[in-house]
Design an enzyme around this catalytic site. Structure first.
Site, PDB file in Angstrom:
ATOM      1  CB  VAL A   1       1.365   1.429  -7.347  1.00  0.00           C
ATOM      2  CG1 VAL A   1       0.392   0.769  -8.309  1.00  0.00           C
ATOM      3  CG2 VAL A   1       2.496   2.109  -8.126  1.00  0.00           C
TER       4      VAL A   1
ATOM      5  CG  ASP B   1      12.308   1.177 -13.770  1.00  0.00           C
ATOM      6  OD1 ASP B   1      11.596   0.449 -13.055  1.00  0.00           O
ATOM      7  OD2 ASP B   1      11.835   1.914 -14.670  1.00  0.00           O
TER       8      ASP B   1
ATOM      9  N   GLY C   1       3.764   7.174 -11.550  1.00  0.00           N
ATOM     10  CA  GLY C   1       2.830   7.882 -10.674  1.00  0.00           C
ATOM     11  C   GLY C   1       1.708   6.956 -10.233  1.00  0.00           C
TER      12      GLY C   1
ATOM     13  CB  THR D   1      -2.103   4.618  -1.686  1.00  0.00           C
ATOM     14  OG1 THR D   1      -1.248   4.188  -0.638  1.00  0.00           O
ATOM     15  CG2 THR D   1      -3.068   5.654  -1.166  1.00  0.00           C
TER      16      THR D   1
ATOM     17  CE  LYS E   1       9.464   0.777 -16.187  1.00  0.00           C
ATOM     18  NZ  LYS E   1       9.604   2.209 -15.854  1.00  0.00           N
TER      19      LYS E   1
ATOM     20  CB  CYS F   1      -0.938  -0.031   1.214  1.00  0.00           C
ATOM     21  SG  CYS F   1      -2.340   1.070   1.028  1.00  0.00           S
TER      22      CYS F   1
ATOM     23  CB  VAL G   1       6.545  -2.057 -19.733  1.00  0.00           C
ATOM     24  CG1 VAL G   1       7.385  -1.250 -20.721  1.00  0.00           C
ATOM     25  CG2 VAL G   1       7.298  -3.308 -19.301  1.00  0.00           C
TER      26      VAL G   1
HETATM   27  N1  LIG Z   1       5.539   4.322  -8.638  1.00  0.00           N
HETATM   28  C1  LIG Z   1       5.383   4.178  -9.950  1.00  0.00           C
HETATM   29  O1  LIG Z   1       5.236   5.152 -10.693  1.00  0.00           O
HETATM   30  C2  LIG Z   1       5.389   2.830 -10.563  1.00  0.00           C
HETATM   31  C3  LIG Z   1       5.678   1.706  -9.842  1.00  0.00           C
HETATM   32  N2  LIG Z   1       5.668   0.480 -10.433  1.00  0.00           N
HETATM   33  C4  LIG Z   1       5.958  -0.721  -9.657  1.00  0.00           C
HETATM   34  O2  LIG Z   1       4.927  -0.873  -8.688  1.00  0.00           O
HETATM   35  C5  LIG Z   1       5.460  -1.514  -7.546  1.00  0.00           C
HETATM   36  C6  LIG Z   1       5.176  -0.645  -6.326  1.00  0.00           C
HETATM   37  O3  LIG Z   1       5.763   0.615  -6.531  1.00  0.00           O
HETATM   38  P1  LIG Z   1       5.458   1.847  -5.544  1.00  0.00           P
HETATM   39  O4  LIG Z   1       4.062   1.788  -5.084  1.00  0.00           O
HETATM   40  O5  LIG Z   1       5.963   3.039  -6.242  1.00  0.00           O
HETATM   41  O6  LIG Z   1       6.443   1.497  -4.349  1.00  0.00           O
HETATM   42  P2  LIG Z   1       6.333   1.950  -2.817  1.00  0.00           P
HETATM   43  O7  LIG Z   1       7.674   1.751  -2.237  1.00  0.00           O
HETATM   44  O8  LIG Z   1       5.682   3.292  -2.744  1.00  0.00           O
HETATM   45  O9  LIG Z   1       5.301   0.877  -2.225  1.00  0.00           O
HETATM   46  C7  LIG Z   1       5.606  -0.432  -1.898  1.00  0.00           C
HETATM   47  C8  LIG Z   1       4.901  -0.725  -0.598  1.00  0.00           C
HETATM   48  O10 LIG Z   1       5.035  -2.109  -0.295  1.00  0.00           O
HETATM   49  C9  LIG Z   1       5.241  -2.218   1.098  1.00  0.00           C
HETATM   50  N3  LIG Z   1       5.862  -3.503   1.402  1.00  0.00           N
HETATM   51  C10 LIG Z   1       7.153  -3.861   1.246  1.00  0.00           C
HETATM   52  N4  LIG Z   1       7.336  -5.142   1.662  1.00  0.00           N
HETATM   53  C11 LIG Z   1       6.139  -5.572   2.054  1.00  0.00           C
HETATM   54  C12 LIG Z   1       5.658  -6.811   2.569  1.00  0.00           C
HETATM   55  N5  LIG Z   1       6.479  -7.835   2.767  1.00  0.00           N
HETATM   56  N6  LIG Z   1       4.344  -6.923   2.863  1.00  0.00           N
HETATM   57  C13 LIG Z   1       3.508  -5.886   2.689  1.00  0.00           C
HETATM   58  N7  LIG Z   1       3.888  -4.691   2.199  1.00  0.00           N
HETATM   59  C14 LIG Z   1       5.189  -4.542   1.885  1.00  0.00           C
HETATM   60  C15 LIG Z   1       6.113  -1.025   1.458  1.00  0.00           C
HETATM   61  O11 LIG Z   1       6.029  -0.736   2.838  1.00  0.00           O
HETATM   62  C16 LIG Z   1       5.489   0.068   0.594  1.00  0.00           C
HETATM   63  O12 LIG Z   1       4.452   0.734   1.260  1.00  0.00           O
HETATM   64  C17 LIG Z   1       6.941  -1.728  -7.833  1.00  0.00           C
HETATM   65  O13 LIG Z   1       7.125  -3.013  -8.365  1.00  0.00           O
HETATM   66  C18 LIG Z   1       7.245  -0.670  -8.878  1.00  0.00           C
HETATM   67  O14 LIG Z   1       8.343  -1.016  -9.675  1.00  0.00           O
HETATM   68  C19 LIG Z   1       5.345   0.306 -11.752  1.00  0.00           C
HETATM   69  C20 LIG Z   1       5.034   1.374 -12.527  1.00  0.00           C
HETATM   70  C21 LIG Z   1       5.063   2.727 -11.995  1.00  0.00           C
HETATM   71  N1  LIG Z   2      10.363   4.355 -11.394  1.00  0.00           N
HETATM   72  C1  LIG Z   2       9.647   4.121 -12.595  1.00  0.00           C
HETATM   73  C2  LIG Z   2       8.197   3.954 -12.298  1.00  0.00           C
HETATM   74  C3  LIG Z   2       7.478   3.325 -13.385  1.00  0.00           C
HETATM   75  O1  LIG Z   2       7.777   2.259 -13.863  1.00  0.00           O
HETATM   76  C4  LIG Z   2       9.825   5.294 -13.547  1.00  0.00           C
HETATM   77  O2  LIG Z   2      10.354   6.327 -13.116  1.00  0.00           O
HETATM   78  O3  LIG Z   2       9.471   5.150 -14.712  1.00  0.00           O
HETATM   79 NA    NA Z   3       1.775  -0.097 -19.512  1.00  0.00          NA
END
Ligand SMILES: NC(=O)C1=CN([C@@H]2O[C@H](COP(=O)(O)OP(=O)(O)OC[C@H]3O[C@@H](n4cnc5c(N)ncnc54)[C@H](O)[C@@H]3O)[C@@H](O)[C@H]2O)C=CC1
Ligand SMILES: N[C@@H](CC=O)C(=O)O
Ligand code: NA
Length: 448
Positions: free
Chosen positions: A22, A208, A316, A24, A212, A19, A139
Site C-alpha cells: 500500500v 481480518d 491491492g 508504495t 472489519k 512502504c 474496510v
Molecule cells: N494490501 C492490501 O490490499 C490492504 C492492506 N491494508 C492494510 O494496509 C496496511 C499495510 O498493508 P500492506 O502494504 O499490504 O503490508 P506490507 O507488509 O506490504 O507493508 C508494510 C510495510 O511496513 C514496513 N514496516 C514494518 N514495520 C515498520 C516500521 N517499524 N517502520 C517502518 N516500516 C515498517 C514493512 O517492512 C513493509 O514494507 C496494513 O494495515 C493492512 O492491513 C488495508 C487494505 C488493503
Molecule cells: N488482506 C486484506 C486486504 C484488505 O483489507 C484482504 O484480503 O481483504
Molecule cells: Na473502504
C-alpha cells in the site's frame, strides 16, 4: 493552481509510515498526482519522509527522492501535518499514531487490526489533540463504505450490514470453486497479487474480516464493538465436501461478515448487536455469489434508505491507496480551512449478543444407515431442539466396503431460520444417533 506553486504558499507536510504494497502505491500516486492533490486541498502536499524498516532498498518505483527514506519513524511523525500509517499490526503503529497526534498531526490509516483492538484509545487521543483520524482504506479497500456509514447515513437507522470484506479469502474460495485450485496454491496467488496480510493467517482464519466487521458494527450501530466481540470462523475448515455440497444445492461458499441489530426482549432496552464472520452457502442467484476474485461487496440495510449495495476492489496496492489518498485530501483540507471530521459515536451503547442467539439457517449433510425409521429419528432430533426443517433430500450411496451388507444413504437437510445455539445442538444430537454414520458437512446458509 499557479499561486499554489508560489514559494509563499506553505505546503502541508505529509509523512508516510511503511512502504510495502500500500505504501508504495501511496508514495507513487502522491508524486504523480501532486498538482491535482494541491488543487483539491488548497495547498501543496509535501512528502517530508517515508519510514521504512530497511534503508538502502531500491524503491525507485515510488518516484520519491531517495533521501526521504528513513528508518526513524519516531522522529518523522513529529515533523508532519498529516501522517499516513500503512505499516500494519499493533506496535509500533499504535505508538507512532499516538505520537503523531501529540505533535498535532492528523492521521490516515489502513490498519483495521489496530482500529478493532484499540479504536477508542485512538479516537480519544485524536479528540484531545483536535486532529482527525480517518481510515476509509481499513474496510473494503477502495470502496467508499465508512464515510457513507459515518456521514451519509448519520440520519438513518442502520439495521444490518452484510457482505464480503476479505479479498484474499474470496479469491481463494472463488479459485477453489471455479478452477478447482487447491487451498495453499490459491493463498499463494493472493499473496503474490498483494491482497493478503503480511501473515495470511489473519485472512484465512477470519481475523481480518472480524476486525472489519467490528469497525462496521461500531459505525453502523453507534456502539463500541471490538474484534474480540465478533464470532469468527475462517475458511481453513471449508472442505472439498462443503464446496461440493454447495454446488449440489446450486450455491457457492463465501466468507461473510454479518452485523445486525436485533430486537431481543432478553436484553435491556430490547436491542442488541450480533456480529459474526463465517463461511456460508449462498444461492448462485444471490448478488454476492457473483463477487469474484478479490472483489468485496457489502449490503447495508437502513430503515429509511432501504437496501444499499457497495461493490469494488477490497484489496491491492492502488485500490487501497485510492481510499488512503481520499482521506489525505479530507484531513489536509481540514488543516487548510479548519474543522474536523466526525469522531467516535457510541451513544447507543448496545450490548453484544452471543453467537447462540444469532438467527441463521443450516445446511447439514449426513451419511446414514439406509434403514426404516432413520428419517424419523433424524426429524425427531430437529423437533427436540425446535428447529424446523425446510427441505430434505435423500440419495442412496454405495455400501461401505467394510460392511457391504448395510445400506447407506446421504441425507441433505436445509433448515428454516433458528437460533444458532439450537442449530448447533441439533448437529451434536445428530452426530450421537447410532444410525448416523457421519456428519459430512455443516454450513450456515444465508440469502433467500
Ligand atoms: N494490501 C492490501 O490490499 C490492504 C492492506 N491494508 C492494510 O494496509 C496496511 C499495510 O498493508 P500492506 O502494504 O499490504 O503490508 P506490507 O507488509 O506490504 O507493508 C508494510 C510495510 O511496513 C514496513 N514496516 C514494518 N514495520 C515498520 C516500521 N517499524 N517502520 C517502518 N516500516 C515498517 C514493512 O517492512 C513493509 O514494507 C496494513 O494495515 C493492512 O492491513 C488495508 C487494505 C488493503
Ligand atoms: N488482506 C486484506 C486486504 C484488505 O483489507 C484482504 O484480503 O481483504
Ligand atoms: Na473502504
Amino acid at each position: 493552481m499557479s499561486n499554489l506553486a508560489s514559494p509563499d504558499v506553505q505546503p502541508l507536510r505529509v509523512a508516510l509510515l511503511g512502504c510495502g504494497v500500500v505504501g508504495t502505491a501511496v508514495a507513487r500516486l502522491l508524486t504523480e498526482h501532486a498538482d491535482d492533490m494541491a488543487a483539491r486541498v488548497g495547498r501543496p502536499l509535501q512528502v517530508v519522509g517515508i519510514a521504512v524498516r530497511r534503508a538502502g532498498k531500491d524503491r525507485s518505483e515510488t518516484g520519491v527522492d531517495p533521501s526521504l527514506f528513513t528508518t526513524d519513524a519516531e522522529d518523522l511523525v513529529t515533523r508532519a501535518d498529516v501522517v499516513v500509517e500503512v505499516i500494519g499490526g499493533i506496535e509500533p503503529a499504535r505508538s507512532l499514531i499516538l505520537r503523531a497526534f501529540e505533535h498535532g498531526a492528523s492521521v490516515v490509516t489502513a490498519n483495521k487490526a489496530l482500529l478493532a483492538e484499540d479504536g477508542p484509545l485512538l479516537y480519544q487521543a485524536a479528540q484531545e489533540h483536535d486532529v482527525d483520524l480517518y481510515y476509509e482504506a481499513a474496510v473494503a479497500g477502495a470502496i467508499p463504505l465508512l464515510r457513507p456509514l459515518r456521514e451519509s447515513l448519520a440520519g438513518d437507522d442502520v439495521r444490518r450490514v452484510l457482505g464480503i470484506v476479505n479479498g484474499t479469502t474470496n479469491y481463494v474460495l472463488d479459485k477453489m470453486d471455479t478452477t478447482g485450485a487447491g487451498f495453499a496454491e490459491a493463498v499463494e496467488q493472493a499473496q503474490e497479487l498483494g491482497y493478503a496480510e503480511a501473515d495470511p493467517t489473519a485472512d484465512v482464519e477470519g481475523f481480518d474480516a472480524a476486525a472489519k466487521a467490528a469497525i462496521l458494527a461500531s459505525l453502523a450501530f453507534h456502539s463500541r464493538v471490538s474484534g474480540k466481540d465478533v464470532y469468527r470462523e475462517g475458511i481453513t475448515e471449508v472442505t472439498a465436501a462443503d464446496v461440493h455440497a454447495a454446488r449440489e444445492m446450486d450455491c457457492v461458499v463465501k466468507l461473510l461478515a454479518i452485523c445486525e441489530v436485533t430486537d431481543d426482549p432478553a436484553e435491556p432496552g430490547g436491542r442488541g448487536i450480533s456480529v459474526r464472520v463465517h463461511p456460508a452457502m449462498i444461492p448462485r442467484t444471490h448478488p454476492l455469489a457473483g463477487v469474484r476474485e478479490a472483489f468485496n461487496a457489502v449490503f447495508v440495510e437502513a430503515e429509511s434508505a432501504g437496501e444499499l449495495m457497495f461493490y469494488g476492489r477490497g484489496a491491492g496496492g492502488d485500490p487501497t491507496a485510492s481510499a488512503v489518498l481520499g482521506d489525505v485530501v479530507a484531513v489536509a483540507r481540514h488543516k487548510v480551512v479548519g474543522g474536523l471530521g466526525p469522531g467516535e459515536s457510541t451513544y447507543a451503547d448496545l450490548p453484544i449478543l452471543p453467537m447462540g442467539r444469532a438467527q441463521t439457517r443450516y445446511h447439514i449433510s449426513l451419511d446414514v444407515a439406509d434403514r426404516p425409521g432413520v428419517l424419523a429419528q433424524v426429524a425427531t432430533a430437529f423437533a427436540q431442539h425446535e428447529v424446523s426443517i425446510e427441505t430434505v433430500r435423500q440419495q442412496l450411496l454405495s455400501p461401505d466396503p467394510a460392511t457391504p451388507e448395510d445400506g447407506r444413504a446421504s441425507l441433505v437437510i436445509v433448515t428454516h431460520s433458528a437460533p444458532d445455539a439450537a442449530l448447533s445442538a441439533t448437529v451434536d444430537a445428530l452426530a450421537e444417533l447410532p444410525t448416523v454414520r457421519a456428519v459430512t458437512s455443516v454450513m450456515r446458509v444465508e440469502g433467500e
